[in-house]
Design a protein around this motif. Structure first.
Motif, short mmCIF file in Angstrom:
data_model
loop_
_atom_site.label_atom_id
_atom_site.label_comp_id
_atom_site.label_asym_id
_atom_site.label_seq_id
_atom_site.Cartn_x
_atom_site.Cartn_y
_atom_site.Cartn_z
N ASP A 257 -25.99 14.51 29.35
CA ASP A 257 -24.76 14.73 28.58
C ASP A 257 -24.84 14.03 27.22
OD1 ASP A 257 -23.54 16.14 30.76
OD2 ASP A 257 -23.12 14.20 31.70
N CYS A 258 -25.96 14.22 26.55
CA CYS A 258 -26.18 13.55 25.27
C CYS A 258 -26.97 14.49 24.37
CB CYS A 258 -26.96 12.26 25.48
SG CYS A 258 -27.31 11.33 23.97
N GLY A 259 -26.58 14.54 23.09
CA GLY A 259 -27.26 15.40 22.13
C GLY A 259 -28.24 14.64 21.26
N HIS A 260 -28.42 15.11 20.03
CA HIS A 260 -29.44 14.56 19.14
C HIS A 260 -29.09 13.17 18.61
CE1 HIS A 260 -32.73 14.50 16.33
NE2 HIS A 260 -31.90 14.31 15.31
N PHE A 261 -27.82 12.90 18.37
CA PHE A 261 -27.39 11.61 17.83
C PHE A 261 -27.13 10.62 18.96
CE2 PHE A 261 -25.61 11.75 13.21
CZ PHE A 261 -26.80 12.31 12.76
N ALA A 262 -28.13 10.35 19.77
CA ALA A 262 -27.95 9.46 20.92
C ALA A 262 -27.39 8.09 20.54
CB ALA A 262 -29.27 9.31 21.69
N PRO A 263 -27.85 7.44 19.45
CA PRO A 263 -27.28 6.13 19.12
C PRO A 263 -25.80 6.21 18.76
CG PRO A 263 -29.38 6.45 18.01
CD PRO A 263 -28.98 7.78 18.57
N GLU A 264 -25.34 7.36 18.31
CA GLU A 264 -23.93 7.55 17.98
C GLU A 264 -23.13 7.96 19.21
OE1 GLU A 264 -20.43 7.69 16.20
OE2 GLU A 264 -22.20 7.23 15.00
N GLU A 265 -23.68 8.87 19.99
CA GLU A 265 -22.94 9.43 21.12
C GLU A 265 -22.96 8.53 22.35
OE1 GLU A 265 -22.46 13.78 23.33
OE2 GLU A 265 -24.30 13.32 22.23
N ARG A 266 -24.11 7.86 22.58
CA ARG A 266 -24.26 7.03 23.78
C ARG A 266 -24.89 5.68 23.44
NH1 ARG A 266 -24.17 10.67 28.17
NH2 ARG A 266 -24.21 8.85 29.54
N PRO A 267 -24.23 4.89 22.59
CA PRO A 267 -24.83 3.63 22.13
C PRO A 267 -25.09 2.62 23.24
CG PRO A 267 -22.52 3.73 21.50
CD PRO A 267 -22.89 5.10 22.00
N ALA A 268 -24.23 2.57 24.25
CA ALA A 268 -24.42 1.60 25.32
C ALA A 268 -25.71 1.90 26.08
CB ALA A 268 -23.22 1.62 26.27
N GLU A 269 -25.94 3.18 26.39
CA GLU A 269 -27.14 3.56 27.13
C GLU A 269 -28.39 3.35 26.27
OE1 GLU A 269 -24.35 5.19 27.00
OE2 GLU A 269 -23.91 6.28 28.85
N VAL A 270 -28.29 3.65 24.97
CA VAL A 270 -29.43 3.46 24.08
C VAL A 270 -29.78 1.98 23.98
CG1 VAL A 270 -30.18 3.57 21.67
CG2 VAL A 270 -29.12 5.57 22.75
N ALA A 271 -28.77 1.14 23.75
CA ALA A 271 -29.01 -0.29 23.63
C ALA A 271 -29.58 -0.87 24.92
CB ALA A 271 -27.72 -1.01 23.25
N ALA A 272 -29.03 -0.44 26.05
CA ALA A 272 -29.52 -0.93 27.33
C ALA A 272 -30.97 -0.53 27.54
CB ALA A 272 -28.65 -0.38 28.46
N GLY A 273 -31.31 0.70 27.13
CA GLY A 273 -32.69 1.16 27.27
C GLY A 273 -33.64 0.36 26.42
N ILE A 274 -33.23 0.04 25.19
CA ILE A 274 -34.07 -0.78 24.30
C ILE A 274 -34.27 -2.17 24.90
CG2 ILE A 274 -34.19 -1.88 22.04
CD1 ILE A 274 -32.51 0.51 20.96
N CYS A 275 -33.18 -2.82 25.29
CA CYS A 275 -33.24 -4.17 25.82
C CYS A 275 -34.07 -4.24 27.12
CB CYS A 275 -31.84 -4.72 26.08
SG CYS A 275 -30.86 -4.97 24.57
N ARG A 276 -33.86 -3.29 27.99
CA ARG A 276 -34.58 -3.27 29.25
C ARG A 276 -36.08 -3.13 29.02
NH1 ARG A 276 -31.56 0.11 31.46
NH2 ARG A 276 -32.66 1.98 30.79
N PHE A 277 -36.43 -2.23 28.10
CA PHE A 277 -37.84 -1.96 27.83
C PHE A 277 -38.52 -3.18 27.21
CE2 PHE A 277 -41.28 0.09 25.29
CZ PHE A 277 -41.94 0.69 26.35
N ILE A 278 -37.86 -3.80 26.24
CA ILE A 278 -38.42 -5.00 25.62
C ILE A 278 -38.60 -6.10 26.65
CG2 ILE A 278 -37.98 -6.86 23.98
CD1 ILE A 278 -36.64 -4.82 22.15
N ALA A 279 -37.60 -6.30 27.52
CA ALA A 279 -37.66 -7.35 28.52
C ALA A 279 -38.81 -7.12 29.50
CB ALA A 279 -36.33 -7.44 29.26
N GLN A 280 -39.08 -5.86 29.80
CA GLN A 280 -40.15 -5.53 30.75
C GLN A 280 -41.53 -5.81 30.18
OE1 GLN A 280 -39.35 -1.41 31.58
NE2 GLN A 280 -37.87 -1.85 33.19
N HIS A 281 -41.61 -5.85 28.82
CA HIS A 281 -42.93 -5.98 28.19
C HIS A 281 -43.03 -7.22 27.31
CE1 HIS A 281 -44.13 -2.01 29.62
NE2 HIS A 281 -42.91 -1.58 29.29
#
Length: 281
Positions: A257-281
């Motif tokens: 349920d997300c289009g091209h502007f993911a940082p605009e439409e779903r910022p919480a999910e985008v931020a969580a994905g960034i943080c999770r990925f950085i933490a894993q690596h």
């Protein structure tokens, strides 16, 4: 209007708007078109809360950065790699986590294949790659002549691009009206409208990404994730799979349920994905 850029610097002789927020490991975010660093405004606070230092800027020819009068000034994907280089020097960053959206993904890919040793991780969000842009609709506009489009009446121009921007959301009715107004304002008016075509649309050339497409495997030397809106109609999900196959070891995270502007439409999910990925690596 809440912009995340609040400082200015001369980079290669051009005024670039930028911002630095928080403390901790550095995360550099690169926006796309037809947007600006404004698209990160709801992502940056979440990165800061997670303990990261977010570096944001407006590309040359975009947002609150300089819109050069000289048409010879290179505001393309390739030209903006040099702007990123200058900002990294200004910020004193030898290595960092890189996050990019849309056209910014082209900047990130070109930087990465040249300077992979400087990247800690790479996150690409609904990005251009290979020859996946411009869209057929934009190609037709370009064929009709950008000078004509730059001189269209303001109300017609605004209505056209308001509708264009609405198509970046899986549910257009949910596009924040104030945010939509900001995006439209930045690419409209006596400066914004001609600048859109001179500095952005005129450089929608897949040569910038095709030129390095045979070196995308280089990016696999660092952790890479792709974040994609399942309903992205600008860069469809098939493009994400193609890019994932080209980058060894890369991971793809699809947001429903997300289009091209993911940082605009779903910022919480985008931020969580960034943080999770950085933490894993």
């Amino acid at each position: 209007m809440t912009h995340v850029v609040d400082r200015h610097a001369l980079i290669d002789g051009y005024r670039i708007a930028y911002g630095v927020h928080g403390a901790g490991e550095p995360v550099v975010l690169v926006h796309g078109t037809p947007s600006s660093s404004y698209i990160w405004r709801n992502v940056v606070p979440r990165l800061v809360d997670a303990g990261y230092r977010a570096h944001v800027f407006d590309l040359l020819g975009y947002g609150l950065s300089e819109r050069p009068w000289d048409t010879a000034v290179d505001t393309s994907i390739t030209g903006n790699v040099a702007i990123l280089d200058g900002l990294l020097d200004l910020w004193g960053l030898d290595s960092f986590h890189l996050v990019a959206h849309d056209i910014g993904g082209g900047v990130a890919q070109r930087f990465g294949v040249r300077s992979i040793e400087r990247l800690r991780t790479l996150t690409l969000i609904d990005v251009v790659s290979f020859d996946t842009y411009p869209s057929e609709r934009t190609r037709q506009q370009m064929a009709d002549g950008l000078e004509v489009l730059a001189k269209r009446p303001d109300d017609e121009h605004r209505e056209h691009f308001r509708e264009w921007l609405l198509s970046t959301h899986s549910e257009p009715a949910n596009f924040d009206p104030e945010a939509l107004r900001v995006y439209v304002d930045l690419i409209s008016g006596p400066i914004g409208q001609p600048s859109l075509f001179q500095h952005q649309v005129a450089h929608y050339d897949p040569a910038h990404t095709m030129e390095i497409s045979d070196r995308l495997h280089t990016l696999g030397q660092v952790p890479v994730q792709l974040i994609w809106g399942a309903d992205d109609t600008w860069q469809v999900i098939d493009h994400a799979h193609r890019l994932r196959r080209a980058i060894p070891g890369s991971a793809l995270h699809v947001i429903d349920d997300c289009g091209h502007f993911a940082p605009e439409e779903r910022p919480a999910e985008v931020a969580a994905g960034i943080c999770r990925f950085i933490a894993q690596h």
